[in-house]
Scaffold this motif. Structure first.
Motif, PDB file in Angstrom:
ATOM      1  N   GLU A 214    -102.544 -33.028  16.559  1.00  0.00           N
ATOM      2  CA  GLU A 214    -103.272 -32.052  15.751  1.00  0.00           C
ATOM      3  C   GLU A 214    -102.794 -32.068  14.309  1.00  0.00           C
ATOM      4  O   GLU A 214    -103.593 -31.894  13.372  1.00  0.00           O
ATOM      5  N   LEU A 215    -101.499 -32.296  14.119  1.00  0.00           N
ATOM      6  CA  LEU A 215    -100.987 -32.421  12.751  1.00  0.00           C
ATOM      7  C   LEU A 215    -101.593 -33.628  12.054  1.00  0.00           C
ATOM      8  O   LEU A 215    -102.015 -33.556  10.898  1.00  0.00           O
ATOM      9  N   PHE A 216    -101.629 -34.770  12.761  1.00  0.00           N
ATOM     10  CA  PHE A 216    -102.171 -35.993  12.161  1.00  0.00           C
ATOM     11  C   PHE A 216    -103.658 -35.848  11.861  1.00  0.00           C
ATOM     12  O   PHE A 216    -104.151 -36.350  10.848  1.00  0.00           O
ATOM     13  N   ARG A 217    -104.405 -35.175  12.735  1.00  0.00           N
ATOM     14  CA  ARG A 217    -105.844 -34.995  12.509  1.00  0.00           C
ATOM     15  C   ARG A 217    -106.128 -33.928  11.474  1.00  0.00           C
ATOM     16  O   ARG A 217    -107.213 -33.885  10.893  1.00  0.00           O
ATOM     17  N   GLY A 218    -105.173 -33.023  11.286  1.00  0.00           N
ATOM     18  CA  GLY A 218    -105.369 -31.946  10.325  1.00  0.00           C
ATOM     19  C   GLY A 218    -106.095 -30.740  10.887  1.00  0.00           C
ATOM     20  O   GLY A 218    -106.558 -29.887  10.121  1.00  0.00           O
ATOM     21  N   ASP A 219    -106.218 -30.638  12.210  1.00  0.00           N
ATOM     22  CA  ASP A 219    -106.936 -29.503  12.799  1.00  0.00           C
ATOM     23  C   ASP A 219    -106.016 -28.572  13.580  1.00  0.00           C
ATOM     24  O   ASP A 219    -106.449 -27.868  14.485  1.00  0.00           O
ATOM     25  N   LEU A 220    -104.731 -28.566  13.236  1.00  0.00           N
ATOM     26  CA  LEU A 220    -103.779 -27.697  13.901  1.00  0.00           C
ATOM     27  C   LEU A 220    -104.068 -26.241  13.534  1.00  0.00           C
ATOM     28  O   LEU A 220    -104.192 -25.886  12.358  1.00  0.00           O
ATOM     29  N   ARG A 221    -104.180 -25.383  14.546  1.00  0.00           N
ATOM     30  CA  ARG A 221    -104.427 -23.970  14.341  1.00  0.00           C
ATOM     31  C   ARG A 221    -103.103 -23.235  14.197  1.00  0.00           C
ATOM     32  O   ARG A 221    -102.261 -23.291  15.099  1.00  0.00           O
ATOM     33  N   LEU A 222    -102.929 -22.564  13.074  1.00  0.00           N
ATOM     34  CA  LEU A 222    -101.662 -21.890  12.812  1.00  0.00           C
ATOM     35  C   LEU A 222    -101.886 -20.442  12.416  1.00  0.00           C
ATOM     36  O   LEU A 222    -102.844 -20.132  11.706  1.00  0.00           O
ATOM     37  N   PRO A 223    -100.992 -19.531  12.848  1.00  0.00           N
ATOM     38  CA  PRO A 223    -101.038 -18.161  12.323  1.00  0.00           C
ATOM     39  C   PRO A 223    -100.657 -18.181  10.855  1.00  0.00           C
ATOM     40  O   PRO A 223    -100.007 -19.118  10.376  1.00  0.00           O
ATOM     41  N   SER A 224    -101.035 -17.153  10.142  1.00  0.00           N
ATOM     42  CA  SER A 224    -100.836 -17.144   8.684  1.00  0.00           C
ATOM     43  C   SER A 224     -99.374 -17.304   8.296  1.00  0.00           C
ATOM     44  O   SER A 224     -99.054 -17.978   7.315  1.00  0.00           O
ATOM     45  N   ILE A 225     -98.458 -16.720   9.067  1.00  0.00           N
ATOM     46  CA  ILE A 225     -97.041 -16.801   8.709  1.00  0.00           C
ATOM     47  C   ILE A 225     -96.530 -18.239   8.771  1.00  0.00           C
ATOM     48  O   ILE A 225     -95.598 -18.618   8.066  1.00  0.00           O
ATOM     49  N   LEU A 226     -97.144 -19.081   9.623  1.00  0.00           N
ATOM     50  CA  LEU A 226     -96.773 -20.487   9.701  1.00  0.00           C
ATOM     51  C   LEU A 226     -97.644 -21.354   8.798  1.00  0.00           C
ATOM     52  O   LEU A 226     -97.206 -22.391   8.313  1.00  0.00           O
ATOM     53  N   GLN A 227     -98.889 -20.930   8.592  1.00  0.00           N
ATOM     54  CA  GLN A 227     -99.798 -21.694   7.747  1.00  0.00           C
ATOM     55  C   GLN A 227     -99.252 -21.832   6.334  1.00  0.00           C
ATOM     56  O   GLN A 227     -99.420 -22.860   5.681  1.00  0.00           O
ATOM     57  N   ASP A 228     -98.580 -20.788   5.860  1.00  0.00           N
ATOM     58  CA  ASP A 228     -98.020 -20.815   4.505  1.00  0.00           C
ATOM     59  C   ASP A 228     -96.978 -21.907   4.330  1.00  0.00           C
ATOM     60  O   ASP A 228     -96.698 -22.332   3.208  1.00  0.00           O
ATOM     61  N   GLU A 229     -96.374 -22.350   5.436  1.00  0.00           N
ATOM     62  CA  GLU A 229     -95.343 -23.390   5.375  1.00  0.00           C
ATOM     63  C   GLU A 229     -95.813 -24.687   6.020  1.00  0.00           C
ATOM     64  O   GLU A 229     -94.993 -25.533   6.390  1.00  0.00           O
ATOM     65  N   SER A 230     -97.125 -24.865   6.153  1.00  0.00           N
ATOM     66  CA  SER A 230     -97.646 -26.029   6.872  1.00  0.00           C
ATOM     67  C   SER A 230     -97.258 -27.352   6.220  1.00  0.00           C
ATOM     68  O   SER A 230     -96.995 -28.348   6.917  1.00  0.00           O
TER      69      SER A 230
END
Length: 281
Positions: free
Chosen positions: A113-129
């Protein structure tokens, strides 16, 4: 390869410590024959070693420190918030997203999912993606360099090389996991959790003593030291053991604690696992 020494703990008792070699990643990448032999020997027995990233990429130290801080912010939130990150669309055997047990809480970023770019993250983790992706990329590159060196050591070619079983173009259960596993009041109350890992390689970063490795030659459990800054503990896992026709050793290990006392404790773990197509072949 593995020798034993003891160090005093804070209470004055002694802890058995396993002496594990340190392998320099930069020398592995450049094909240093002595370093590659050291890696091969460590993978054969005891199946665990420290990997030094510093000469290869100093970014790993800063990234790991940032991810420890991110783990603390994420896991110290209310349970009701974390449960929103539980992935109901996955089999029970998968660890993607948030999961919890009696002894730990985890959040796993799936590699594909990281390689494809479609990883679903909560906002607290999205900020550090971006930082998560950087750390993940460094771990993946290191793991693939280890596989390449071990393939060379065994004279493997083409589709028989270990790298062929770990293509980023295929889906897999590879992932980067944030782990919150606090120590508890009484060390004698730690639940037995001995196991071997199911993938090919595990890269583990931690800052507190707590990992026990079983050494069959001595028939004893010994602590793996805390890795030096910029280093990780690497263990061979079951899939690589099978792919190597049992030449490499997947060590039995567990998470415990050296003394009484309830404190926060975080681990960063990168699990390299074969692609789904490779496992089905």
């Amino acid at each position: 390869m593995t020798t034993i020494h003891q160090v005093p703990n804070e209470a004055g008792a002694n802890l058995n410590m396993a002496h594990l070699v340190t392998v320099d990643l930069a020398r592995i990448v450049t094909g240093d024959s002595q370093e590659r032999q050291k890696l091969y020997d460590a993978a054969t027995r005891p199946g665990a070693f420290f990997l030094d990233f510093k000469q290869s990429s100093e970014a790993i130290l800063d990234a790991s420190q940032q991810l420890y801080a991110l783990s603390d912010r994420y896991f110290q939130r209310p349970l009701t918030e974390k449960l929103k990150d539980f992935r109901e669309d996955q089999p029970a055997s998968s660890d993607r997203g948030y999961k919890s047990s009696d002894c730990d809480e985890t959040f796993e970023f799936a590699d594909d999912e990281l390689f494809r770019g479609d990883l679903r993250l909560p906002s607290i983790l999205q900020d550090e993606s971006d930082r998560v992706r950087q750390f993940n990329k460094l771990c993946h590159a290191a793991a693939m360099s280890i596989l390449s060196s071990l393939s060379d050591s065994l004279g493997l070619e083409g589709d028989g090389r270990f790298e062929a079983y770990h293509q980023t173009t295929d889906s897999s259960d590879t992932g980067l996991k944030l782990i919150y596993e606090p120590s508890i009041d009484k060390a004698t109350d730690v639940v037995e959790n001995k196991h071997t890992d199911s993938g090919s390689l595990t890269l583990l970063f931690y800052e507190q003593l707590g990992l026990h490795v079983y050494l069959p030659e001595q028939d004893r459990w010994d602590f793996a030291a805390v890795p030096k800054p910029g280093c990780a503990l690497v263990t061979v896992a079951d899939s690589l053991r099978r792919l190597s026709d049992l030449k490499f050793h997947s060590p039995l290990h567990r998470v415990t604690q050296p003394r009484d006392g309830a404190v926060k404790r975080y681990f960063l773990s990168y699990f390299l696992r074969p692609s789904h197509t490779a496992k089905a072949a």
